[in-house]
Design an enzyme around this catalytic site. Structure first.
Site, PDB file in Angstrom:
ATOM      1  N   LYS A   1     -21.410   8.711  17.350  1.00 54.33           N
ATOM      2  CA  LYS A   1     -22.873   8.770  17.508  1.00 54.33           C
ATOM      3  C   LYS A   1     -23.434   7.357  17.376  1.00 54.33           C
ATOM      4  O   LYS A   1     -24.235   6.898  18.173  1.00 54.33           O
ATOM      5  CB  LYS A   1     -23.486   9.674  16.442  1.00 54.33           C
ATOM      6  CG  LYS A   1     -24.988   9.870  16.605  1.00 54.33           C
ATOM      7  CD  LYS A   1     -25.691  10.103  15.264  1.00 54.33           C
ATOM      8  CE  LYS A   1     -25.818   8.797  14.476  1.00 54.33           C
ATOM      9  NZ  LYS A   1     -26.613   8.891  13.250  1.00 54.33           N
TER      10      LYS A   1
ATOM     11  N   LYS B   1     -27.771  -2.655  11.239  1.00 56.99           N
ATOM     12  CA  LYS B   1     -26.748  -1.617  11.081  1.00 56.99           C
ATOM     13  C   LYS B   1     -25.870  -1.568  12.334  1.00 56.99           C
ATOM     14  O   LYS B   1     -24.662  -1.337  12.252  1.00 56.99           O
ATOM     15  CB  LYS B   1     -27.401  -0.255  10.832  1.00 56.99           C
ATOM     16  CG  LYS B   1     -26.428   0.927  10.689  1.00 56.99           C
ATOM     17  CD  LYS B   1     -25.638   0.885   9.389  1.00 56.99           C
ATOM     18  CE  LYS B   1     -24.561   1.968   9.293  1.00 56.99           C
ATOM     19  NZ  LYS B   1     -25.048   3.323   9.084  1.00 56.99           N
TER      20      LYS B   1
END
Lengths: 300, 300, 300, 300
Positions: C246, C178
């Protein structure tokens, strides 16, 4: 009556700082991770007539001390040393002032201050600039955050270790000031590396050039000191890449919280990260020059 | 016998430089784009007892001159002034030394040198650092490329205008040295802008902070001079953004040819380009601070 | 017999994912921070004939479940939900497989896996790409880390929510995959922003240009989807800046540990940080275009 | 009656484009720097029944042609070919349309257009995307600047070489559109390089990962095509670094004039410049991956 000073952390910076305090006649109670090291340090200084006692734990070093100074690698150690099971908070009396000279995140400093203040212990975040040389010569600059009253109490101690004590605001402000210092230091380093990498490839005579550059608007501490070392291929650490990187990681997190984009500092953080990957984290930051050389070196 | 000096280009830098030569007693022959300006300049200085003659064209200014100095915006003007139809090469005798103080591409300087040398005219590329202040005070640094013999002939003239004359190699080497200067100057500017933008957002007391920073490893000419101006919101040009940009464009082209990646300098070039787009090209480079402020200012 | 699935976290992504599981006929036990929200969700789906029970706490949702899926904002929530006082580990039987679809640091994922495995609970880190649209349509891509056996057990559940399930290695590998996705997504965003900012200033007809660009080597999901939104001045979030930030913070920490310099991704992180400072953290990432516009907008 | 087409420049792109025109039945008059090469080309195609004549000079190739196409390395060649002593303007009749498919600066294109239009010759700047593959397959995209009338005249010719012809505005607009394309292409390349460099260091299985990435929001032509080549360590040029660099240099100059900061594109330009310095300018742009590897490779 002589002030009693607790001192925690006898590393590259802490040891010479403590030595200056001992020489100045303070009564010192020292503690460091390796108890043996603290004992050897105490013995050495007692041999020269100083009043130094080695303590097993921070709590013991803080006992009876009016001021406690700490000089540690990062926030987890600072928290452990002051708030841990055998931390200074367990030994220090109300009214003691703790001065932490480590470079840590501003919010960590504020959080520690809050917890110590519950026990009536004052806390100053007082990270330094000036490097080991400044520590040895008592020429450090202190960036101080905390109450003015706490600073007044600690000032005679700081004055022995540094020649400039700048009060920047409440808890955390010292760390914020140090962050500004580290941003500038990091980007100035890139400035010198790019300039000298270009100069080398252009085949310019480096000594004359350095002299001409330092005479004018290109001058900086980085050019004078680190530039000189680059030219001499001296990559020994005055300030190690891994320490610069720890500080930049703190700075970049802070900057995002404060809402300040720092593209140049972020670029330097990435470039130094390549040097860490090369296994050069212990080299001095001036080794950044070699990355520019490496990027452009003709294929074998 | 007094040396005759031709002087071409009476702009921000050229005018005070020529003034110093006149004061030092050289016999000056001046020319600049606007003939009226040269006449006014000559008249003013003659009024103070200097020996200055205004000439319509560079060729005329070079006539009878032992040394010709030029101080111009960019390469096309330098080429026109020296090699054009009424350029100095048409007026100068063999043996004359032309000293060009403009900041231009190294290869342009070399090409001009080659063409002048065919006529027996010496050429030095001698870009300066020190800004208008250095020009007024005779405190410039000269980065010199060209033959040692030509430099010896021109040295008495340069010595009046600057206090440091650094010979860096053959034609073009002066421009290469100036390129190094401009790389460092540009990136140091970003260092100070990022540091002070952070400091402002952190609410630190700027004066005390500046004092603490300049005392240590973060110090630089940029911090001392430009940082101070940033704090005073004084964005008047000592060195205008558009000039820094012209120089950086030259530097980045050179760097690509030499094979040196300059990511930090390229970043600064892009950031300053935003200020040009804002219509601030005439502001001093210290206005870079405002871009950091603008990027992060809360949405209206 | 129908599989029992615990589902924790009914946010923007979680709710549509759980809805697909309910539709597919799994027996669902759902829990989310606000108990009322879980009850409403369960009631709504029961109204359509699905078998869904709302639980007060993660432990309860895990009771009797063969597979537990979680979809949460960041590592602290994932730790609390699975390892906390009323976490799934307190309710799940040995042999249960926990699938966490949150994007968190690879080392956090590994640490959670290790602790759950002590209780005989399997753990897959399975962050997704595809956004809310992919979640609604059951078209997500899962980047999976963990044991092959655990994946086989969870596969029927994942297959309902996504159309691509890629096993990348042991615990943490899903998060690493990811991370790669987020690096590329972030830098592609800058590509489109720079390109379209240039196109606007150049006055090009945006629709024809977009069509020409998507036909060739410049094409990307970012150009097709985000570029289109930029042209329509639609800055509503598909993927909010604060979430991208984030993720980038996690990625940049990971990259430093792995020893990979990421100057372009770090640059994007800084630019997006300016938008956060402007108060646009909730906007879609395509709002990056506005920063380029803002930097260069003529001074008022 | 068959249209007569002059074609100048039989390089990597030009040769297959001209081949498609010959196949489509146009009467071709070709010229290229090396006359021998034009003759061989003409002979080859005549052998297959095409009507192709080799000409010594551009002027000759333009004689009798309704449309003249040129495909050249950079602006100096384009100027020479069309405006030089034996340029197409010397051979072309009024009413001819010149279509230049080279990638050059927008202002160069406009200047050439102005000069040709004085002689009644139309000019289109029509740089292409699609690479050699697109040229061979007749699948190019044309970014077109110039008058609609000129485009209508040239359209049947362009339609044979490409499948998308986008009219973006007056002279120069085609180059501006191509600039947008090159900005995005360059930054997407960095996206893929950073992502895959991270993936390699993380030890992820590259094939599965590539499949997962291309399925979602990270997808791009760069990931599909260049990413695949990176994984196969195939650094042969589809688009050579030196060509990308030429284009980026044009783009960055244009962007500064237009007032658009392009920090990401400028970063890529610097990184590719390191590869040029390594002697890899002839490699395909996907070799950028190797710079990330080199920066971080452990010290020997």
């Amino acid at each position: 009556m002589r002030l009693v000073v607790g001192f925690i952390g006898l590393g590259t910076m802490g040891a010479p700082m403590a030595r200056n305090l001992a020489r100045a006649g303070f009564k010192l109670r020292v503690s460091t991770r390796t108890a043996e090291k603290a004992r050897a340090f105490a013995e050495e200084l007692r041999g020269r007539g100083a009043d130094v006692e080695a303590c097993e734990e921070p709590a013991a070093a803080a006992r009876g001390a009016e001021v406690v100074v700490s000089c540690l690698p990062d926030a987890p150690q600072v928290e452990e040393v002051h708030l841990g099971a055998s931390g200074t908070a367990r030994g220090a009396a109300a009214g003691t002032v703790v001065v932490d000279c480590s470079t840590i995140a501003p919010e960590s400093a504020s959080a520690i201050a809050t917890r110590l203040e519950r026990d009536g212990i004052g806390f100053l975040d007082a990270p330094v600039s000036g490097g080991q040389k400044g520590a040895i010569e008592g020429g450090l600059t202190f960036f101080v955050g905390g109450s003015a009253a706490a600073l007044e109490k600690a000032r005679p101690v700081l004055a022995v270790m540094g020649k400039r004590i700048t009060h920047l605001g409440p808890s955390g402000a010292g760390q914020l000031g140090k962050a500004v210092n580290q941003i500038i230091v990091a980007v100035n380093l890139a400035a010198v590396s790019e300039g000298l990498a270009f100069a080398q490839k252009a085949g310019l005579p480096m000594d004359s050039l350095h002299e001409a550059l330092t005479a004018g608007a290109a001058n900086s501490w980085a050019l004078e000191v680190l530039g000189k070392k680059m030219m001499q291929r001296d990559f020994k650490p005055a300030f190690a890449i891994k320490h610069q990187q720890k500080d930049l990681a703190i700075v970049l997190r802070s900057a995002r919280e404060k809402g300040v984009p720092l593209p140049a500092a972020a670029l330097v953080h990435q470039l130094l990260s390549a040097l860490e990957a090369q296994g050069r984290g212990e080299d001095g930051t001036q080794a950044l020059l070699t990355l520019y050389e490496k990027m452009a070196e003709p294929r074998a």
